[in-house]
Design an enzyme around this catalytic site. Structure first.
Site, PDB file in Angstrom:
ATOM      1  N   LYS A  18       0.830  -1.219   0.000  1.00  0.00           N
ATOM      2  CA  LYS A  18       0.000   0.000   0.000  1.00  0.00           C
ATOM      3  C   LYS A  18       0.856   1.258   0.000  1.00  0.00           C
ATOM      4  O   LYS A  18       2.023   1.252   0.413  1.00  0.00           O
ATOM      5  CB  LYS A  18      -0.964   0.029   1.195  1.00  0.00           C
ATOM      6  CG  LYS A  18      -0.312  -0.053   2.597  1.00  0.00           C
ATOM      7  CD  LYS A  18       0.255   1.246   3.130  1.00  0.00           C
ATOM      8  CE  LYS A  18       0.917   1.093   4.487  1.00  0.00           C
ATOM      9  NZ  LYS A  18       1.713   2.241   4.925  1.00  0.00           N
ATOM     10  N   GLY A 115       5.091  -6.501   6.005  1.00  0.00           N
ATOM     11  CA  GLY A 115       4.868  -7.516   7.048  1.00  0.00           C
ATOM     12  C   GLY A 115       3.382  -7.764   7.248  1.00  0.00           C
ATOM     13  O   GLY A 115       2.939  -8.912   7.363  1.00  0.00           O
ATOM     14  N   ASP A 149      -2.072  -2.378  10.010  1.00  0.00           N
ATOM     15  CA  ASP A 149      -2.313  -2.345   8.559  1.00  0.00           C
ATOM     16  C   ASP A 149      -2.903  -3.645   8.011  1.00  0.00           C
ATOM     17  O   ASP A 149      -3.227  -3.723   6.821  1.00  0.00           O
ATOM     18  CB  ASP A 149      -0.993  -2.076   7.813  1.00  0.00           C
ATOM     19  CG  ASP A 149      -0.491  -0.654   8.018  1.00  0.00           C
ATOM     20  OD1 ASP A 149      -1.307   0.232   8.370  1.00  0.00           O
ATOM     21  OD2 ASP A 149       0.718  -0.420   7.811  1.00  0.00           O
TER      22      ASP A 149
HETATM   23  O1  C5P Z   1       0.503  -2.204  14.333  1.00  0.00           O
HETATM   24  P1  C5P Z   1       1.917  -2.422  13.955  1.00  0.00           P
HETATM   25  O2  C5P Z   1       2.539  -3.536  14.756  1.00  0.00           O
HETATM   26  O3  C5P Z   1       2.127  -2.590  12.493  1.00  0.00           O
HETATM   27  O4  C5P Z   1       2.683  -1.093  14.366  1.00  0.00           O
HETATM   28  C1  C5P Z   1       4.078  -1.074  14.512  1.00  0.00           C
HETATM   29  C2  C5P Z   1       4.455   0.064  15.430  1.00  0.00           C
HETATM   30  O5  C5P Z   1       4.198   1.311  14.788  1.00  0.00           O
HETATM   31  C3  C5P Z   1       3.697   0.140  16.737  1.00  0.00           C
HETATM   32  O6  C5P Z   1       4.271  -0.674  17.711  1.00  0.00           O
HETATM   33  C4  C5P Z   1       3.819   1.614  17.080  1.00  0.00           C
HETATM   34  O7  C5P Z   1       5.090   1.888  17.619  1.00  0.00           O
HETATM   35  C5  C5P Z   1       3.760   2.279  15.712  1.00  0.00           C
HETATM   36  N1  C5P Z   1       2.395   2.725  15.354  1.00  0.00           N
HETATM   37  C6  C5P Z   1       1.872   3.833  16.001  1.00  0.00           C
HETATM   38  N2  C5P Z   1       0.603   4.257  15.693  1.00  0.00           N
HETATM   39  C7  C5P Z   1      -0.129   3.619  14.748  1.00  0.00           C
HETATM   40  C8  C5P Z   1       0.394   2.498  14.056  1.00  0.00           C
HETATM   41  C9  C5P Z   1       1.677   2.077  14.393  1.00  0.00           C
HETATM   42  O8  C5P Z   1       2.526   4.437  16.849  1.00  0.00           O
HETATM   43  N3  C5P Z   1      -1.353   4.061  14.486  1.00  0.00           N
END
Ligand code: C5P
Length: 308
Positions: A18, A115, A149
């Site tokens: 994306k 990922g 995501d």
């Molecule tokens: O959800 P995901 O594991 O892909 O997110 C990775 C990291 O990105 C989270 O641990 C966080 O540190 C950051 N993140 C965030 N706010 C979001 C999405 C991701 O701070 N809305």
């Protein structure tokens, strides 16, 4: 009856990366996440996830592709986590196991949900392999537990994401957009970029995606869309990787209508006026030698889909 563990059937799923056309982020919440208002577009760079039966309780992955060595193949691998999560929550105590193979084309830690795409692909592939009766909505809810995501990677198309980016609403979009992606040589960790965002004291309030963007998408107007591409994480990504500014500049000099760093970067997405403009831009940008690879893609494309 126990599920036959020697079942030879393999299920293959293709899942797109994306680009965030708009990414507005508020201040860090108590749970460490940031509230977002983002417009996702799925674009035609795909990972493929293949699932076959394995001994009950066995969940493994093999990563293939140019950047495969950058992704650990153990229990922390998001595709493995996805298979295990599906088995434990929806497996109804059946003796499930899966051997996964991921053929990667989406850049690793590139801001394109690579990922999360693999997690989405593994969820769908395993659900079909194991014949689990789970609806697309239920799969998205499960996916959100693996990463913000993942629901979008399952859905694809064009969508507005709120909450952590995992609460989706469809966005009307006409036509196809032509992008040139500049893949950087290195990676950028999403938590590190959000950390820098906090350190810089950034945060948008109120969180709104530009109304002009939604109008541009409805009318299929690439020019208008190029004028409202926005990413609040850009200053943080640029602070960590200052060389990205030169890539943005080069793409703009070579005729891009507009550019945006995708998600937490470092991939830079350049919007072109049409397909032939994208071909010209990609050739010129490649010849600059500023990035690991340059790839032409189009969007929107569907999310995770079975390959038959
Ligand atoms: O959800 P995901 O594991 O892909 O997110 C990775 C990291 O990105 C989270 O641990 C966080 O540190 C950051 N993140 C965030 N706010 C979001 C999405 C991701 O701070 N809305």
């Amino acid at each position: 009856m126990a599920t036959p563990v020697t079942e030879p059937e393999a299920v293959r799923v293709r899942v797109a990366g994306k680009v965030n056309l708009a990414l507005r982020s508020g201040h860090r919440r108590a749970d460490g996440y940031h509230p977002l208002a983002t417009v996702f577009q799925a674009v035609s760079v795909f990972d493929e996830v293949e699932a076959t039966w394995a001994e009950p309780g066995t969940f493994t992955v093999r990563m293939l592709g140019e950047q495969a060595a950058l992704v650990p193949e153990g229990d922390d691998n998001l595709a493995v986590k996805a298979a295990r999560l599906l088995a434990t929550t929806w497996g109804a105590g059946r003796p499930l196991g899966a051997e996964l193979v991921v053929r990667k084309s989406i850049p690793v830690s590139g801001g394109m949900a690579g990922g999360s795409a693999d997690a989405a692909g593994a969820l769908l592939a395993c659900a079909v392999l194991w014949d689990i009766d789970i609806s697309p909505d239920e799969l998205r809810v499960l996916g959100a537990r693996l990463g913000a995501d993942v629901p979008f990677c399952l859905a694809g198309g064009t969508a507005l994401g709120t909450g952590r980016g995992d609460e989706l609403a469809p966005v009307l979009s006409r036509g196809s957009y032509h992008w040139v992606l500049a893949f950087s040589a290195g990676e950028l960790s999403t938590p590190a970029v959000f950390g820098k965002f906090d350190e810089l004291g950034l945060g948008t309030d109120p969180l709104e995606v530009p109304a002009e963007m939604l109008n541009a998408l409805v009318s299929g107007d690439a020019q208008a869309l190029s004028r409202c591409l926005v990413n609040d994480l850009e200053p943080a990504a640029l602070a960590l990787r200052p060389e990205l500014a030169r890539i943005v500049e080069a793409g703009t000099e070579h005729g891009a209508l507009g550019s945006v760093i995708s998600g937490s970067g470092p991939t830079v997405a350049f919007l072109a006026a049409n397909e032939s403009a994208a071909v010209d831009l990609s050739v010129r940008l490649s010849s600059e030698g500023l990035c690991r690879a340059v790839k032409r893609v189009s969007g929107p494309v569907p999310g995770a889909r079975l390959v038959v």
